[in-house]
Design a protein around this motif. Structure first.
Motif, PDB file in Angstrom:
ATOM      1  N   THR A   1      -0.295  -0.096 -16.037  1.00 58.83           N
ATOM      2  CA  THR A   1       0.625  -0.719 -15.089  1.00 58.83           C
ATOM      3  C   THR A   1      -0.078  -1.224 -13.833  1.00 58.83           C
ATOM      4  OG1 THR A   1       1.093   1.411 -14.040  1.00 58.83           O
ATOM      5  CG2 THR A   1       2.540   0.742 -15.846  1.00 58.83           C
ATOM      6  N   GLY A   2      -1.272  -0.679 -13.567  1.00 60.81           N
ATOM      7  CA  GLY A   2      -1.975  -1.026 -12.335  1.00 60.81           C
ATOM      8  C   GLY A   2      -1.596  -0.135 -11.173  1.00 60.81           C
ATOM      9  N   PHE A   3      -0.850   0.928 -11.456  1.00 57.13           N
ATOM     10  CA  PHE A   3      -0.472   1.885 -10.421  1.00 57.13           C
ATOM     11  C   PHE A   3      -0.079   3.206 -11.075  1.00 57.13           C
ATOM     12  CE2 PHE A   3       3.240  -0.873 -11.320  1.00 57.13           C
ATOM     13  CZ  PHE A   3       4.150   0.055 -11.809  1.00 57.13           C
ATOM     14  N   LYS A   4      -0.027   4.243 -10.246  1.00 62.38           N
ATOM     15  CA  LYS A   4       0.494   5.524 -10.683  1.00 62.38           C
ATOM     16  C   LYS A   4       2.014   5.481 -10.574  1.00 62.38           C
ATOM     17  CE  LYS A   4       0.533  10.421  -9.546  1.00 62.38           C
ATOM     18  NZ  LYS A   4       0.110  11.428  -8.556  1.00 62.38           N
ATOM     19  N   PRO A   5       2.749   5.681 -11.665  1.00 60.74           N
ATOM     20  CA  PRO A   5       4.208   5.558 -11.609  1.00 60.74           C
ATOM     21  C   PRO A   5       4.866   6.643 -10.760  1.00 60.74           C
ATOM     22  CG  PRO A   5       3.419   5.343 -13.870  1.00 60.74           C
ATOM     23  CD  PRO A   5       2.275   5.865 -13.051  1.00 60.74           C
ATOM     24  N   ALA A   6       5.893   6.222 -10.045  1.00 62.98           N
ATOM     25  CA  ALA A   6       6.805   7.149  -9.375  1.00 62.98           C
ATOM     26  C   ALA A   6       8.116   7.246 -10.148  1.00 62.98           C
ATOM     27  CB  ALA A   6       7.093   6.684  -7.953  1.00 62.98           C
ATOM     28  N   TRP A   7       8.451   6.195 -10.885  1.00 59.28           N
ATOM     29  CA  TRP A   7       9.712   6.127 -11.629  1.00 59.28           C
ATOM     30  C   TRP A   7       9.496   5.252 -12.852  1.00 59.28           C
ATOM     31  CZ3 TRP A   7      13.345   2.496 -13.250  1.00 59.28           C
ATOM     32  CH2 TRP A   7      14.647   2.951 -13.503  1.00 59.28           C
TER      33      TRP A   7
ATOM     34  N   PRO B   1      -0.690   2.331  -5.647  1.00 62.07           N
ATOM     35  CA  PRO B   1      -1.431   1.344  -6.436  1.00 62.07           C
ATOM     36  C   PRO B   1      -2.772   1.910  -6.879  1.00 62.07           C
ATOM     37  CG  PRO B   1      -1.559   0.806  -4.111  1.00 62.07           C
ATOM     38  CD  PRO B   1      -0.601   1.958  -4.224  1.00 62.07           C
ATOM     39  N   PHE B   2      -3.277   1.426  -7.991  1.00 66.24           N
ATOM     40  CA  PHE B   2      -4.585   1.870  -8.487  1.00 66.24           C
ATOM     41  C   PHE B   2      -5.684   1.544  -7.473  1.00 66.24           C
ATOM     42  CE2 PHE B   2      -8.301   1.123 -11.461  1.00 66.24           C
ATOM     43  CZ  PHE B   2      -8.546   2.474 -11.671  1.00 66.24           C
ATOM     44  N   VAL B   3      -5.559   0.369  -6.865  1.00 57.00           N
ATOM     45  CA  VAL B   3      -6.478  -0.057  -5.803  1.00 57.00           C
ATOM     46  C   VAL B   3      -5.630  -0.606  -4.662  1.00 57.00           C
ATOM     47  CG1 VAL B   3      -8.376  -1.593  -5.179  1.00 57.00           C
ATOM     48  CG2 VAL B   3      -8.266  -0.639  -7.484  1.00 57.00           C
ATOM     49  N   ASN B   4      -5.894  -0.176  -3.434  1.00 62.49           N
ATOM     50  CA  ASN B   4      -5.072  -0.626  -2.326  1.00 62.49           C
ATOM     51  C   ASN B   4      -5.511  -1.984  -1.822  1.00 62.49           C
ATOM     52  OD1 ASN B   4      -7.208  -0.283  -0.450  1.00 62.49           O
ATOM     53  ND2 ASN B   4      -6.511   1.776   0.126  1.00 62.49           N
ATOM     54  N   SER B   5      -4.853  -2.494  -0.798  1.00 60.03           N
ATOM     55  CA  SER B   5      -5.111  -3.859  -0.324  1.00 60.03           C
ATOM     56  C   SER B   5      -6.501  -4.038   0.282  1.00 60.03           C
ATOM     57  CB  SER B   5      -4.051  -4.260   0.719  1.00 60.03           C
ATOM     58  OG  SER B   5      -4.105  -3.403   1.839  1.00 60.03           O
ATOM     59  N   ASN B   6      -7.170  -2.919   0.589  1.00 56.15           N
ATOM     60  CA  ASN B   6      -8.537  -2.965   1.104  1.00 56.15           C
ATOM     61  C   ASN B   6      -9.586  -2.773   0.032  1.00 56.15           C
ATOM     62  OD1 ASN B   6      -7.797  -3.265   3.894  1.00 56.15           O
ATOM     63  ND2 ASN B   6      -7.193  -1.101   3.900  1.00 56.15           N
TER      64      ASN B   6
ATOM     65  N   SER C   1      -3.275   7.420 -12.816  1.00 55.65           N
ATOM     66  CA  SER C   1      -3.524   6.602 -11.622  1.00 55.65           C
ATOM     67  C   SER C   1      -3.312   5.118 -11.863  1.00 55.65           C
ATOM     68  CB  SER C   1      -4.949   6.841 -11.111  1.00 55.65           C
ATOM     69  OG  SER C   1      -5.906   6.465 -12.084  1.00 55.65           O
ATOM     70  N   ASN C   2      -3.403   4.669 -13.125  1.00 56.26           N
ATOM     71  CA  ASN C   2      -3.255   3.250 -13.415  1.00 56.26           C
ATOM     72  C   ASN C   2      -2.263   2.953 -14.535  1.00 56.26           C
ATOM     73  OD1 ASN C   2      -4.837   4.356 -15.415  1.00 56.26           O
ATOM     74  ND2 ASN C   2      -6.314   2.680 -15.485  1.00 56.26           N
ATOM     75  N   GLY C   3      -1.398   3.944 -14.844  1.00 59.01           N
ATOM     76  CA  GLY C   3      -0.411   3.710 -15.880  1.00 59.01           C
ATOM     77  C   GLY C   3       0.179   5.013 -16.387  1.00 59.01           C
ATOM     78  N   PHE C   4       0.622   5.008 -17.644  1.00 61.32           N
ATOM     79  CA  PHE C   4       1.156   6.225 -18.236  1.00 61.32           C
ATOM     80  C   PHE C   4       0.709   6.338 -19.691  1.00 61.32           C
ATOM     81  CE2 PHE C   4       4.418   2.945 -18.608  1.00 61.32           C
ATOM     82  CZ  PHE C   4       4.919   3.062 -19.893  1.00 61.32           C
TER      83      PHE C   4
ATOM     84  N   ASP D   1       0.815  -1.210   0.000  1.00 56.53           N
ATOM     85  CA  ASP D   1       0.000   0.000   0.000  1.00 56.53           C
ATOM     86  C   ASP D   1       0.851   1.263   0.000  1.00 56.53           C
ATOM     87  OD1 ASP D   1      -2.510  -1.204  -0.073  1.00 56.53           O
ATOM     88  OD2 ASP D   1      -2.587  -1.438   2.105  1.00 56.53           O
ATOM     89  N   LYS D   2       2.078   1.158   0.490  1.00 55.72           N
ATOM     90  CA  LYS D   2       2.964   2.325   0.584  1.00 55.72           C
ATOM     91  C   LYS D   2       4.262   2.025  -0.166  1.00 55.72           C
ATOM     92  CE  LYS D   2       5.030   5.546   3.912  1.00 55.72           C
ATOM     93  NZ  LYS D   2       5.383   5.751   5.349  1.00 55.72           N
ATOM     94  N   PRO D   3       4.278   2.248  -1.480  1.00 55.39           N
ATOM     95  CA  PRO D   3       5.476   1.931  -2.272  1.00 55.39           C
ATOM     96  C   PRO D   3       6.740   2.634  -1.805  1.00 55.39           C
ATOM     97  CG  PRO D   3       3.586   2.257  -3.707  1.00 55.39           C
ATOM     98  CD  PRO D   3       3.153   2.669  -2.331  1.00 55.39           C
ATOM     99  N   THR D   4       6.612   3.811  -1.174  1.00 55.62           N
ATOM    100  CA  THR D   4       7.805   4.536  -0.723  1.00 55.62           C
ATOM    101  C   THR D   4       8.528   3.819   0.414  1.00 55.62           C
ATOM    102  OG1 THR D   4       6.374   5.926   0.662  1.00 55.62           O
ATOM    103  CG2 THR D   4       7.067   6.821  -1.487  1.00 55.62           C
ATOM    104  N   ASP D   5       7.966   2.721   0.920  1.00 54.48           N
ATOM    105  CA  ASP D   5       8.702   1.890   1.877  1.00 54.48           C
ATOM    106  C   ASP D   5       9.773   1.056   1.188  1.00 54.48           C
ATOM    107  OD1 ASP D   5       7.256   2.765   4.061  1.00 54.48           O
ATOM    108  OD2 ASP D   5       5.915   1.034   4.121  1.00 54.48           O
ATOM    109  N   TYR D   6       9.710   0.982  -0.154  1.00 51.68           N
ATOM    110  CA  TYR D   6      10.604   0.098  -0.905  1.00 51.68           C
ATOM    111  C   TYR D   6      11.373   0.798  -2.022  1.00 51.68           C
ATOM    112  CZ  TYR D   6       7.684  -3.261   1.527  1.00 51.68           C
ATOM    113  OH  TYR D   6       7.017  -3.952   2.509  1.00 51.68           O
ATOM    114  N   PHE D   7      10.795   1.879  -2.540  1.00 54.25           N
ATOM    115  CA  PHE D   7      11.475   2.700  -3.535  1.00 54.25           C
ATOM    116  C   PHE D   7      11.116   4.159  -3.275  1.00 54.25           C
ATOM    117  CE2 PHE D   7      11.188   5.367  -7.274  1.00 54.25           C
ATOM    118  CZ  PHE D   7      12.512   5.313  -7.707  1.00 54.25           C
ATOM    119  N   ASN D   8      12.125   5.027  -3.362  1.00 56.39           N
ATOM    120  CA  ASN D   8      11.846   6.448  -3.188  1.00 56.39           C
ATOM    121  C   ASN D   8      12.925   7.274  -3.886  1.00 56.39           C
ATOM    122  OD1 ASN D   8      10.330   8.619  -2.355  1.00 56.39           O
ATOM    123  ND2 ASN D   8      10.907   8.494  -0.194  1.00 56.39           N
ATOM    124  N   THR D   9      12.512   8.436  -4.350  1.00 56.93           N
ATOM    125  CA  THR D   9      13.402   9.385  -5.013  1.00 56.93           C
ATOM    126  C   THR D   9      13.571  10.604  -4.118  1.00 56.93           C
ATOM    127  OG1 THR D   9      12.608   8.715  -7.201  1.00 56.93           O
ATOM    128  CG2 THR D   9      13.694  10.856  -7.045  1.00 56.93           C
TER     129      THR D   9
END
Length: 353
Positions: A259-265, A341-346, A313-316, A7-15
């Motif tokens: 992609t199924g998510f909003k890209p950060a990179w 993510p486009f839809v979170n774990s809930n 929100s779901n790709g580029f 749910d929190k991608p910045t726990d694993y990748f961040n700029t």
């Protein structure tokens, strides 16, 4: 099954971005202790600087995605270097000249940070015993191994099939070998070069990776006998990372890539032509569609990418006829990591800004 487990991608990748000040310095704001740090000056033609926790921090540990040089072959006393990976970022030793590629006064920088698994552990899944720092949640591992010069397998520790692998010899002047699922196990790309996908049976031994190992052939770039090598391995994680492909249409109303998510990179390479490795993120540009870009394969300054791509929100969405992104007969691969993510774990949708 939940849409995503992250749910929190910045726990694993961040700029992070920063302005240099010519000091020995600690950089924070990453949000975790990074295991792979990739730094590039935005407004100066200094080289890309890549460091990881498996090879270790310190002098003569840098690699350059835009060069075939071996580890530590550049004058990193002048360039500067990372001397520690810290709980919320990393620390650098200032370079001694204007060649400083990490913290020269007045220059602007970007640092991309990934979380692997911390200290490496021995892995005997392959015919070559490897040392692996693996994050199975995020689908990223850093793998160190010694080449044999003949067809072999190497354990990667992901517990899932890698969709992309980047390999560099540490001791030898060599190309950066790239495997991507879209071009398959009979071809390869070079991160430091613009070459189109090349038929290379001696790279991956015409064998696709499995959930435990990747295969290498006899090519010295990725398996020179006696040479230490480093591999960065990526498995897809729904809602967090994607390693796919698309076809260009040569139209300003270009393709949308889900992609199924909003890209950060995002990194894109035209693999049918001689295109650069275009790199964009969500921190340097403000927002759509002012996505400035850097090239992984050269030391150029940041380029104006206005109007090229929108992060959704779901790709580029490609919005340009720029040939490195959308040539009419172009074929492109990409690797992408999420802002959200486009839809979170809930099961709750996230909205783009």
């Amino acid at each position: 099954m939940a849409y995503t487990t992250i749910d929190k991608p910045t726990d694993y990748f961040n700029t992070i971005t920063y302005t240099g000040d010519n000091t020995d310095r600690s950089f924070t704001g990453v949000g975790f202790q990074p295991d792979w740090v990739w730094v590039k000056a935005r407004n100066n033609t200094t080289w890309h600087m890549l460091f990881d926790a498996v090879r270790g921090a310190g002098v003569e540990k840098e690699l350059h995605s835009n060069s075939t040089q071996a580890e530590g072959a550049s004058d990193n006393v002048a360039y500067g270097y990372i001397n520690s990976f810290d709980t919320d970022g990393f620390s650098t030793i200032d370079g001694t000249s204007s060649s400083d590629a990490l913290n020269e006064s007045g220059r602007t920088y970007v640092a991309w940070n990934w979380l692997a698994g911390g200290s490496a552990s021995s892995n005997s899944n392959g015919s070559i015993t490897s040392s692996v720092s693996a994050n199975t949640t995020a689908g990223f591992s850093i793998v160190s191994y010694t080449g044999t010069g003949s067809a072999s397998t190497v354990g990667h520790g992901l517990g899932a099939v890698p969709k992309m692998i980047i390999i560099k010899s540490r001791n030898t002047t060599s190309l950066w070998g790239v495997y991507h699922q879209a071009i398959g196990n009979t071809h390869g790309l070079f991160l430091n070069a613009t070459n189109a996908a090349t038929s290379l049976s001696a790279y991956w031994n015409n064998t696709s990776p499995t959930s435990s190992v990747f295969s290498v052939g006899s090519d010295a770039d990725i398996n020179k006998s006696g040479d230490p090598l480093i591999a960065y391995c990526f498995a897809e994680k729904k809602g967090y990372s994607k390693f796919g492909s698309y076809d260009g249409n040569g139209n300003a109303d270009g393709p949308f890539i889900h992609t199924g998510f909003k890209p950060a990179w995002l990194m894109i390479k035209g693999y049918a032509g001689t295109d650069d490795w275009i790199m964009m993120d969500n921190k340097r540009s403000g927002f759509n569609s002012e996505n400035e870009y850097l090239d992984a394969n050269n030391n150029s300054t940041e380029s104006d990418g206005s109007g090229n791509i929108d992060f959704l929100s779901n790709g580029f969405k490609i919005k340009s006829t720029f040939s490195s992104l959308n040539y009419s007969t172009g074929e492109y691969i990409y690797m992408a990591f999420a802002e959200s993510p486009f839809v979170n774990s809930n099961g709750v949708p996230n909205n783009a800004r």
